[in-house]
Design a protein around this motif. Structure first.
Motif, PDB file in Angstrom:
ATOM      1  N   SER A 158       7.269   6.510   4.427  1.00 56.11           N
ATOM      2  CA  SER A 158       6.666   5.743   4.643  1.00 56.11           C
ATOM      3  C   SER A 158       6.973   3.934   4.594  1.00 56.11           C
ATOM      4  CB  SER A 158       5.340   6.247   3.248  1.00 56.11           C
ATOM      5  OG  SER A 158       5.499   7.340   3.268  1.00 56.11           O
ATOM      6  N   ALA A 159       5.731   3.798   5.458  1.00 59.62           N
ATOM      7  CA  ALA A 159       5.618   2.146   5.166  1.00 59.62           C
ATOM      8  C   ALA A 159       4.987   1.899   4.240  1.00 59.62           C
ATOM      9  CB  ALA A 159       5.378   1.196   6.583  1.00 59.62           C
ATOM     10  N   ILE A 160       5.946   0.291   3.175  1.00 52.85           N
ATOM     11  CA  ILE A 160       5.810  -0.133   2.364  1.00 52.85           C
ATOM     12  C   ILE A 160       4.122  -0.969   2.782  1.00 52.85           C
ATOM     13  CG2 ILE A 160       5.938  -1.794   0.254  1.00 52.85           C
ATOM     14  CD1 ILE A 160       9.017  -0.989   0.575  1.00 52.85           C
ATOM     15  N   GLY A 161       2.948  -0.757   2.030  1.00 53.93           N
ATOM     16  CA  GLY A 161       1.734  -2.198   2.273  1.00 53.93           C
ATOM     17  C   GLY A 161       1.952  -2.211   0.621  1.00 53.93           C
ATOM     18  N   ASP A 162       0.434  -2.511   0.586  1.00 51.01           N
ATOM     19  CA  ASP A 162      -0.041  -2.838  -0.767  1.00 51.01           C
ATOM     20  C   ASP A 162      -0.333  -2.159  -1.580  1.00 51.01           C
ATOM     21  OD1 ASP A 162      -0.501  -5.433   0.908  1.00 51.01           O
ATOM     22  OD2 ASP A 162      -2.726  -4.620   1.089  1.00 51.01           O
ATOM     23  N   ILE A 163       0.417  -0.634  -1.520  1.00 47.16           N
ATOM     24  CA  ILE A 163      -0.026   0.141  -2.983  1.00 47.16           C
ATOM     25  C   ILE A 163       1.077  -0.824  -4.309  1.00 47.16           C
ATOM     26  CG2 ILE A 163       2.106   0.840  -2.010  1.00 47.16           C
ATOM     27  CD1 ILE A 163       0.569   3.956  -3.128  1.00 47.16           C
ATOM     28  N   PHE A 164       2.292  -1.383  -3.628  1.00 48.78           N
ATOM     29  CA  PHE A 164       3.363  -1.826  -4.832  1.00 48.78           C
ATOM     30  C   PHE A 164       2.025  -3.061  -5.689  1.00 48.78           C
ATOM     31  CE2 PHE A 164       6.004   0.756  -2.262  1.00 48.78           C
ATOM     32  CZ  PHE A 164       6.356   1.014  -3.565  1.00 48.78           C
ATOM     33  N   ASN A 165       1.468  -3.718  -4.852  1.00 45.70           N
ATOM     34  CA  ASN A 165       0.848  -4.709  -5.617  1.00 45.70           C
ATOM     35  C   ASN A 165       0.012  -4.558  -6.663  1.00 45.70           C
ATOM     36  OD1 ASN A 165       1.996  -6.600  -3.562  1.00 45.70           O
ATOM     37  ND2 ASN A 165       0.078  -6.928  -2.170  1.00 45.70           N
ATOM     38  N   LYS A 166      -0.874  -3.206  -6.647  1.00 47.12           N
ATOM     39  CA  LYS A 166      -1.655  -3.054  -7.557  1.00 47.12           C
ATOM     40  C   LYS A 166      -0.430  -2.909  -8.314  1.00 47.12           C
ATOM     41  CE  LYS A 166      -4.649   1.237  -8.668  1.00 47.12           C
ATOM     42  NZ  LYS A 166      -3.213   1.540  -9.652  1.00 47.12           N
ATOM     43  N   TYR A 167       0.350  -1.993  -9.375  1.00 45.81           N
ATOM     44  CA  TYR A 167       1.044  -1.493  -9.481  1.00 45.81           C
ATOM     45  C   TYR A 167       1.957  -2.746 -10.321  1.00 45.81           C
ATOM     46  CZ  TYR A 167       0.863   3.340  -8.415  1.00 45.81           C
ATOM     47  OH  TYR A 167      -0.057   3.889  -7.856  1.00 45.81           O
ATOM     48  N   TYR A 168       2.674  -3.269 -10.070  1.00 42.45           N
ATOM     49  CA  TYR A 168       2.300  -5.230 -10.119  1.00 42.45           C
ATOM     50  C   TYR A 168       1.852  -6.048 -10.503  1.00 42.45           C
ATOM     51  CZ  TYR A 168       5.270  -9.426  -9.568  1.00 42.45           C
ATOM     52  OH  TYR A 168       6.149 -10.630 -10.001  1.00 42.45           O
ATOM     53  N   GLU A 169       0.537  -6.403 -10.318  1.00 37.21           N
ATOM     54  CA  GLU A 169      -0.475  -6.563 -11.250  1.00 37.21           C
ATOM     55  C   GLU A 169      -1.161  -5.840 -12.282  1.00 37.21           C
ATOM     56  OE1 GLU A 169      -3.465  -6.411  -8.171  1.00 37.21           O
ATOM     57  OE2 GLU A 169      -2.811  -8.427  -6.760  1.00 37.21           O
ATOM     58  N   ASP A 170      -0.638  -4.655 -12.379  1.00 35.75           N
ATOM     59  CA  ASP A 170      -1.028  -4.370 -13.730  1.00 35.75           C
ATOM     60  C   ASP A 170       0.206  -4.390 -14.894  1.00 35.75           C
ATOM     61  OD1 ASP A 170      -3.598  -3.335 -12.909  1.00 35.75           O
ATOM     62  OD2 ASP A 170      -2.600  -1.032 -12.366  1.00 35.75           O
ATOM     63  N   GLY A 171       1.785  -4.910 -14.504  1.00 36.58           N
ATOM     64  CA  GLY A 171       2.191  -5.180 -15.795  1.00 36.58           C
ATOM     65  C   GLY A 171       3.706  -4.199 -15.586  1.00 36.58           C
ATOM     66  N   VAL A 172       3.331  -3.150 -13.709  1.00 37.01           N
ATOM     67  CA  VAL A 172       4.662  -2.312 -13.933  1.00 37.01           C
ATOM     68  C   VAL A 172       5.906  -2.541 -13.481  1.00 37.01           C
ATOM     69  CG1 VAL A 172       4.637   0.237 -13.155  1.00 37.01           C
ATOM     70  CG2 VAL A 172       1.813   0.091 -13.310  1.00 37.01           C
ATOM     71  N   LYS A 173       6.269  -2.138 -14.061  1.00 32.17           N
ATOM     72  CA  LYS A 173       7.913  -2.632 -14.258  1.00 32.17           C
ATOM     73  C   LYS A 173       8.575  -1.858 -13.713  1.00 32.17           C
ATOM     74  CE  LYS A 173       8.434  -6.166 -17.902  1.00 32.17           C
ATOM     75  NZ  LYS A 173       6.772  -7.204 -16.780  1.00 32.17           N
ATOM     76  N   ASN A 174       8.497  -0.251 -13.367  1.00 28.23           N
ATOM     77  CA  ASN A 174       9.431   0.663 -12.673  1.00 28.23           C
ATOM     78  C   ASN A 174       8.393   1.987 -11.616  1.00 28.23           C
ATOM     79  OD1 ASN A 174      11.929  -0.698 -13.334  1.00 28.23           O
ATOM     80  ND2 ASN A 174      11.553   0.055 -15.302  1.00 28.23           N
ATOM     81  N   LEU A 175       8.863   2.162 -11.313  1.00 27.89           N
ATOM     82  CA  LEU A 175       8.115   3.367  -9.847  1.00 27.89           C
ATOM     83  C   LEU A 175       9.100   4.166 -10.745  1.00 27.89           C
ATOM     84  CD1 LEU A 175       6.196   1.994  -7.743  1.00 27.89           C
ATOM     85  CD2 LEU A 175       5.326   2.643  -9.664  1.00 27.89           C
TER      86      LEU A 175
END
Length: 185
Positions: free
Chosen positions: A168-185
């Motif tokens: 899958s192409a990386i889109g804006d989905i990671f911005n949401k996790y980053y903004e929520d303070g998520v460090k690892n997926l």
């Protein structure tokens, strides 16, 4: 489990190597981002099976300084140098790797230095889910594996929810996790 000291100020490289060494070579990694702290930890706890360093840290020839320290303290710890900018890069008896992201070559070399055979690596129990630092995704255009988000139900129980398919192409989905303070997926 082997113990490695990684001396590098390159966050992405540190993340890539740490994840892969733990999963594929069963090696715990301690990261030091500056030479002074690296030498202190070697002085206080010289129980590392291997030291891996970038050839330089800024303008400092970290590889030469670490090699000198290991010799002066009579520590029989193999030193692997990443890059050829050090005065000791490619020196006899020293393992030097190219400064690139060839993780497979890196892992093979570290395994060889640690005397870990391919069969031993194949026999390792690789966990079904393994945390990958979120910042690694920033440099990717697409994911090379399925990506899951961990939801903790309790201290002993977690659920993993797939958020991206391999390829899958990386889109804006990671911005949401980053903004929520998520460090690892």
């Amino acid at each position: 489990m082997s113990q490695a000291l990684l001396v590098s100020d390159h966050d992405v490289l540190n993340d890539i190597y740490t994840v892969n060494l733990k999963v594929y070579v069963a090696t715990n990694v301690t990261i030091q981002t500056n030479l002074e702290d690296a030498l202190k930890i070697l002085e206080l706890s010289p129980n590392f099976d291997i030291v891996i360093t970038t050839s330089t840290l800024g303008d400092i020839d970290s590889a030469a300084k670490i090699q000198e320290f290991l010799i002066d303290k009579k520590l029989d710890i193999p030193l692997v140098v990443i890059g050829d900018k050090s005065a000791v890069s490619n020196a006899p008896g020293l393992v030097t790797l190219p400064a690139n992201y060839n993780v497979q070559h890196f892992l093979r070399t570290i395994a060889k230095v640690l005397e870990i055979k391919a069969k031993d690596m194949a026999d390792l129990e690789v966990p079904e889910f393994y945390p990958v630092p979120l910042r690694l995704f920033k440099r990717m255009s697409e994911v090379d594996f399925n990506v899951y988000y961990r939801i903790s139900k309790s201290h002993l129980d977690s659920e993993y929810v797939k958020i991206m398919e391999k390829g899958s192409a990386i889109g804006d989905i990671f911005n949401k996790y980053y903004e929520d303070g998520v460090k690892n997926l």
